[in-house]
Design an enzyme around this catalytic site. Structure first.
Site: not given
Length: 426
Positions: A142, A213, A236-237, A385
């Site tokens: 990312f 990660d 937060y995902k 996605r």
């Protein structure tokens, strides 16, 4: 949305569909995780396949935040730091996240953002390998992972970044100059998953340190980070901590007192309230804290962790595999004529809880899909996605999402002018 997913029976008759919506409803009835869906806020008529970007809120989150504001802050004022345990939130919340990534008490600390967590982990790793000057970074990481490492190298000087593409690129990149390797366990674009145990062993055999990660891993499936040297991740995902909820960093116990990271903040001092003029790191995991915890954000996160403490992670993974496999099967059967190409691995063992498809007009296709109640997201240049959060996504949702995508493509709704305009957040 009709019983056939909103596009009528004509399209379904023209396509070979190996599973019916009734089959999916039956799968939902037998799902051991089905009751968790009722613990989340999901707008009526929305199929939310963006848990890989921002998880849905727990129904208890609002009350948890209100309690902190009205009872703890308004009721105790500054006394909340002691009476409500605010000061210790980075460690107490870290201990709650630890089981979700295979770690133990005193091995995870929560605070700041993923970007800051990367600085902490990478800078600490560099200090543990003072004779080595190379950081390996995946070109598929990312962007914030790469940007923060680039900033570190620019600020520290005398270091270099060696780029690879996926773990396959490590074979020719690992040598005696490599201090650490930073990889994402799950590729944020394709959803493909690394062999973390195998990669970690290869990196450490070369004398380097492994940093993972876990942003697209934690809360998506069982994670075992204990062989790694460091790991970072957001909350937060899939962990449903809310927008801007604090990130976490894992530090293997053998490293905790052997190194310091670059950000020597007051909260990580051995005696913060001694107000000494020079930094002296705390013992253990607390030295990997930096600044005052964002107490209100911690409230929402801990409301979600109340749910996660009751989740069987093996059941979570089994459902994730079933959801993603079903979606691939249905989309390829229903949308075969319309230019979609699977970007994710077909092998569920190599896939996280995400499925991605390529389409040359992916952005307007996704906009049109969202307008019809199916929420995914887009990543440039051509990637659609879909993230599957097993706690609140149903098999019937998967069926309806695939059929609605077929409608958007067959009827070419995506060609409407309003869908061609790019929004700020895609």
């Amino acid at each position: 949305m009709s019983d056939d997913g909103g596009i009528g029976k004509d399209l379904l008759r023209r396509r070979l569909v190996t599973i019916s919506r009734a089959d999916c409803v039956a799968l939902d009835a037998a799902d051991p995780l089905k009751d968790f869906r009722d613990e989340f806020v999901l707008p009526e008529g929305t199929i939310y396949l963006v848990g890989n970007s921002l998880g849905a809120p727990p129904k208890t989150a609002s009350a948890a935040v209100t309690r902190v504001v009205e009872d703890e802050w308004a009721g105790r004022l500054v006394g909340g730091w002691n009476a409500a345990g605010w000061f210790d939130l980075p460690e107490t919340t870290g201990d709650r996240i630890a089981p979700l990534i295979g770690a133990g008490p005193g091995q995870v600390v929560v605070g700041e953002s993923t970007s800051i967590a990367i600085v902490k982990a990478v800078s600490a790793a560099l200090r543990l390998r003072p004779g080595r000057r190379v950081i390996i970074s995946d070109l598929e990481n990312f962007p914030t992972d790469r940007y923060m490492v680039q900033g570190l190298v620019k600020g520290l000087g005398d270091y270099e970044i060696r780029d690879v593409r996926g773990s396959e690129g490590l074979a020719g990149a690992l040598d005696d100059d490599v201090a650490c390797v930073l990889l994402s366990e799950v590729d944020y674009r394709t959803g493909d998953r690394h062999d973390t145990a195998g990669v970690t062993a290869r990196v450490q055999a070369a004398g380097a340190l492994m940093i993972w990660d876990l942003c697209h891993s934690a809360g998506a499936f069982q994670v075992d980070v204990t062989a790694a040297d460091f790991a970072v991740g957001c909350t937060y995902k899939y962990l449903n901590g809310g927008p801007g909820s604090p990130a976490f960093v894992y530090v293997h116990p053998r490293h905790q007192n052997a190194t310091e990271h670059l950000l020597s903040g007051w909260h990580g001092h051995a005696a913060p309230f001694a107000f000494e003029p020079f930094y002296r790191p705390a013992e253990g995991i607390r030295r990997f804290t930096v600044s005052t915890p964002h107490v209100v954000s911690f409230a929402a996160l801990n409301a979600s962790l109340d749910i996660w403490e009751r989740v069987d992670l093996s059941q979570l993974r089994a459902k994730s595999v079933a959801l993603t496999s079903l979606f691939i099967e249905l989309v390829e059967e229903l949308c075969a004529p319309y230019g979609l190409t699977l970007a994710s691995s077909r092998d569920p063992e190599r896939r996280g809880s995400q499925v991605s498809f390529l389409h040359p007009d992916g952005y307007p296709v996704m906009r049109a899909l969202i307008d019809r109640g199916v929420h995914g997201d887009f990543r440039a240049p051509d990637l659609l996605r879909f993230g599957f959060a097993p706690l609140y996504i149903r098999f019937a949702d998967v069926y309806d999402a695939a059929v609605t995508l077929a409608e958007v493509l067959e009827k070419e709704h995506w060609r409407e002018e309003r869908y061609q305009q790019r929004l700020t957040v895609t």
